[in-house]
Motif scaffolding. Structure first.
Motif, mmCIF file in Angstrom:
data_model
loop_
_atom_site.group_PDB
_atom_site.id
_atom_site.type_symbol
_atom_site.label_atom_id
_atom_site.label_comp_id
_atom_site.label_asym_id
_atom_site.label_seq_id
_atom_site.Cartn_x
_atom_site.Cartn_y
_atom_site.Cartn_z
ATOM 1 N N GLU A 191 -11.497 -22.086 20.760
ATOM 2 C CA GLU A 191 -12.589 -21.414 20.655
ATOM 3 C C GLU A 191 -11.489 -20.003 21.901
ATOM 4 O O GLU A 191 -12.353 -18.803 21.685
ATOM 5 C CB GLU A 191 -13.113 -21.288 21.507
ATOM 6 N N ARG A 192 -10.488 -20.290 22.219
ATOM 7 C CA ARG A 192 -9.705 -19.027 22.412
ATOM 8 C C ARG A 192 -8.717 -18.167 21.482
ATOM 9 O O ARG A 192 -8.366 -17.675 21.464
ATOM 10 C CB ARG A 192 -8.466 -19.382 23.297
ATOM 11 N N ASP A 212 -17.937 -17.073 15.990
ATOM 12 C CA ASP A 212 -19.203 -16.428 16.240
ATOM 13 C C ASP A 212 -20.732 -16.582 16.117
ATOM 14 O O ASP A 212 -22.190 -16.768 15.227
ATOM 15 C CB ASP A 212 -19.012 -15.001 16.540
ATOM 16 N N ALA A 216 -24.183 -19.019 15.925
ATOM 17 C CA ALA A 216 -24.939 -18.772 15.483
ATOM 18 C C ALA A 216 -26.598 -19.323 15.331
ATOM 19 O O ALA A 216 -27.473 -19.774 15.040
ATOM 20 C CB ALA A 216 -25.458 -17.357 15.728
ATOM 21 N N ARG A 219 -28.564 -24.889 15.915
ATOM 22 C CA ARG A 219 -28.842 -26.018 17.568
ATOM 23 C C ARG A 219 -28.953 -26.837 17.838
ATOM 24 O O ARG A 219 -28.866 -27.851 16.464
ATOM 25 C CB ARG A 219 -30.675 -24.756 17.037
ATOM 26 N N GLU A 263 -36.919 -29.655 22.293
ATOM 27 C CA GLU A 263 -36.287 -28.745 23.468
ATOM 28 C C GLU A 263 -34.612 -28.553 22.353
ATOM 29 O O GLU A 263 -34.133 -29.262 21.824
ATOM 30 C CB GLU A 263 -35.571 -29.312 24.914
ATOM 31 N N VAL A 264 -34.624 -26.317 22.368
ATOM 32 C CA VAL A 264 -34.178 -26.023 21.710
ATOM 33 C C VAL A 264 -32.878 -25.819 22.585
ATOM 34 O O VAL A 264 -33.129 -24.851 23.516
ATOM 35 C CB VAL A 264 -34.536 -24.955 21.339
ATOM 36 N N ASP A 266 -28.408 -24.625 22.535
ATOM 37 C CA ASP A 266 -27.258 -23.659 21.690
ATOM 38 C C ASP A 266 -25.907 -25.271 21.744
ATOM 39 O O ASP A 266 -26.214 -26.161 21.860
ATOM 40 C CB ASP A 266 -26.510 -22.772 22.825
ATOM 41 N N PRO B 14 -15.955 -16.987 24.939
ATOM 42 C CA PRO B 14 -14.905 -16.158 25.806
ATOM 43 C C PRO B 14 -15.494 -15.012 25.891
ATOM 44 O O PRO B 14 -15.239 -14.123 26.896
ATOM 45 C CB PRO B 14 -13.515 -16.203 25.039
ATOM 46 N N ALA B 48 -3.723 -15.970 26.468
ATOM 47 C CA ALA B 48 -3.281 -16.798 25.822
ATOM 48 C C ALA B 48 -4.932 -16.583 24.611
ATOM 49 O O ALA B 48 -5.072 -18.003 24.399
ATOM 50 C CB ALA B 48 -3.005 -17.918 25.484
ATOM 51 N N ILE B 49 -5.500 -15.272 24.436
ATOM 52 C CA ILE B 49 -6.702 -15.499 24.073
ATOM 53 C C ILE B 49 -6.394 -14.511 22.299
ATOM 54 O O ILE B 49 -5.747 -13.656 22.893
ATOM 55 C CB ILE B 49 -7.394 -15.219 25.553
ATOM 56 N N ASN B 50 -7.868 -15.194 21.580
ATOM 57 C CA ASN B 50 -7.290 -14.328 20.642
ATOM 58 C C ASN B 50 -7.801 -12.481 20.513
ATOM 59 O O ASN B 50 -8.796 -12.586 21.810
ATOM 60 C CB ASN B 50 -8.296 -15.127 19.211
ATOM 61 N N LYS B 56 -13.905 -7.012 20.744
ATOM 62 C CA LYS B 56 -15.202 -7.431 20.925
ATOM 63 C C LYS B 56 -15.755 -7.724 22.385
ATOM 64 O O LYS B 56 -17.126 -6.263 22.162
ATOM 65 C CB LYS B 56 -15.500 -8.914 20.458
ATOM 66 N N GLN B 123 -31.930 -18.437 26.826
ATOM 67 C CA GLN B 123 -32.099 -17.736 24.955
ATOM 68 C C GLN B 123 -32.420 -16.679 24.956
ATOM 69 O O GLN B 123 -31.857 -16.164 24.429
ATOM 70 C CB GLN B 123 -33.196 -18.631 24.987
ATOM 71 N N ARG B 130 -26.909 -10.564 20.703
ATOM 72 C CA ARG B 130 -26.156 -10.947 19.354
ATOM 73 C C ARG B 130 -26.796 -9.684 18.348
ATOM 74 O O ARG B 130 -27.430 -8.732 19.062
ATOM 75 C CB ARG B 130 -27.496 -11.529 18.543
#
Lengths: 296, 130
Positions: A191-192, A212, A216, A219, A263-264, A266, B14, B48-50, B56, B123, B130
């Motif tokens: 992820e980094r 990303d 998104a 779920r 129950e939703v 991420d 991140p 050390a991150i993109n 962004k 949520q 987004r």
């Protein structure tokens, strides 16, 4: 813009076993794309096909719009089990690189070696694993490639060496805007490091996309036990765990979840990758693209 | 100048962690108008991150009108969050207290209230992100 990598029905067979099959993906340029999957999932095979070190048994692949291997100057390939000459010194590796590569950036290579604190007179065979990886990366970056292909699937760097390695790589991405295609089985770093992901399992692409966007569109649903077949159209179950009374699903959907029974939550990147690695292949390449039609 | 950090277990993307750290620094006055944010290269080297992640985050802050990029120079703080939001704290707290009273009268215990708040909060922040 020309994609970093495009493949249609790409496959590679060893004897009767398909190490990679029916691979259809398109990775946009400018990305740091991660290939993930268990050992033997086909990561290194796909990288070697992209680097032009293997010929496909089926299908087609284009790298920066060209046949792999046809524009060597634009692509650098670095395996992290460091393909160096143990008897040559650090400085000799740099001289060799300068001889073999027309676009060689000697100044930045020397600066990088300085910054890393590598002794130019030391033989590669006497460097630590982390230093060897850094030297191999420095050689790859000094080619000034548009695309760096990096096979980390055999890497066994300690956490600090790995962090330094990633920093060197990503600083080059920030400075030169190169694209990166890397294979790793370390989901935690992804992820980094990456902004695009291709998940492979059993030689097939399970899911691919910008991270990303993938996060998104997924779920986690938890609720009373239920047959996944009864979900509304547009909710695709990626992974399902059923207990006596409860079901826990990872679903892919573009629509909001309206059913109040769920129950939703991420889905984190690591859970998402693991769901696709262990689940059924829900994102098959489009039907009707038989292997034979794409045979090279 | 602030130094960013990343928490792998926060569950937050991140780039959102970076956005949040700038907003928090603005809220408590650690960053003021005119201050420069670290350059993308500095953040990349440090974490050390993109680089796209940093870009962004900075774009998002720019969108929110909190920072402005001066090409070739850097990214600078153009607004503050401290005064405006401090003044709003009082009324918001009153609303929240009224809501908490309502939740208790409806029979929710502390744990249920926290669970309801956190899921709704997550949520809605996701939707805004987004």
């Amino acid at each position: 813009m020309t994609p970093l990598l495009e493949a249609w029905g790409l496959g590679r067979r060893y004897g009767r076993r398909w190490a990679l099959a029916e691979c259809t993906v398109r990775i946009p340029a400018g990305r740091v794309a991660g290939l993930v999957g268990a050992n033997g999932a086909g990561k290194s095979t796909l990288l070697a096909l992209a680097a032009g070190m293997l010929e496909p048994s089926a299908g087609t692949v284009r790298v920066l719009g060209d046949r792999p291997g046809s524009r060597l100057g634009k692509v650098a390939y670095v395996a992290q089990d460091a393909p160096l000459y143990a008897g040559l010194t650090v400085a000799e590796h740099l001289r060799l690189g300068a001889r073999l590569n027309p676009r060689w950036d000697a100044a930045s290579a020397r600066a990088r070696i300085d910054r890393l604190g590598l002794d130019p007179a030391r033989r590669a065979g006497r460097l630590s694993g982390g230093q060897r990886a850094q030297l191999a990366l420095t050689l790859g970056l000094a080619k000034r490639p548009e695309l760096l292909i990096l096979d980390e699937s055999a890497a066994a760097l300690d956490p600090l060496a790995r962090r330094d390695f990633r920093a060197t790589l990503l600083e080059a991405v920030a400075a030169d805007g190169l694209s990166v295609l890397l294979a790793s089985h370390l989901v935690a770093d992804l992820e980094r490091t990456c902004d695009h992901l291709v998940v492979l399992a059993d030689g097939r692409v399970r899911v691919a996309g910008d991270i990303d966007d993938l996060l998104a569109r997924h779920r986690r649903l938890t609720g009373p036990r239920r047959d996944p077949g009864t979900l509304p159209r547009g909710q695709h179950v990626v992974a399902a765990v059923h207990a006596a009374r409860q079901s826990s699903l990872v679903v892919r959907t573009d629509d909001p979840i309206l059913d109040p029974a769920w129950e939703v939550g991420d889905v984190g990147l690591e859970d998402l990758v693991i769901a696709y690695m262990s689940g059924e292949p829900v994102l098959r390449p489009a039907a009707g693209r038989a292997k034979a039609a794409w045979r090279a | 100048m602030i130094a960013f950090h990343l928490d792998d277990r926060s569950g937050l993307a991140p780039y959102l962690q970076l956005v949040r750290q700038v907003r928090q620094a603005l809220r408590v006055g650690l960053l003021r108008e005119g201050d420069q944010l670290p350059t993308v290269k500095e953040v990349v080297a440090q974490l050390a991150i993109n680089p796209n992640t940093v870009l962004k985050a900075y774009r998002e802050l720019e969108h929110a009108g909190l920072v402005a990029a001066r090409p070739g120079v850097g990214t600078f703080v153009t607004a503050t969050l401290a005064d405006a939001s401090l003044a709003a704290h009082g009324p918001l707290r009153r609303d929240l207290l009224a809501w908490l009273g309502e939740a208790r009268r409806a029979g929710l215990d502390d744990e249920s209230i926290e669970a309801l708040f956190m899921t709704t909060f997550r949520q809605s922040s996701l939707r805004e992100a987004r």
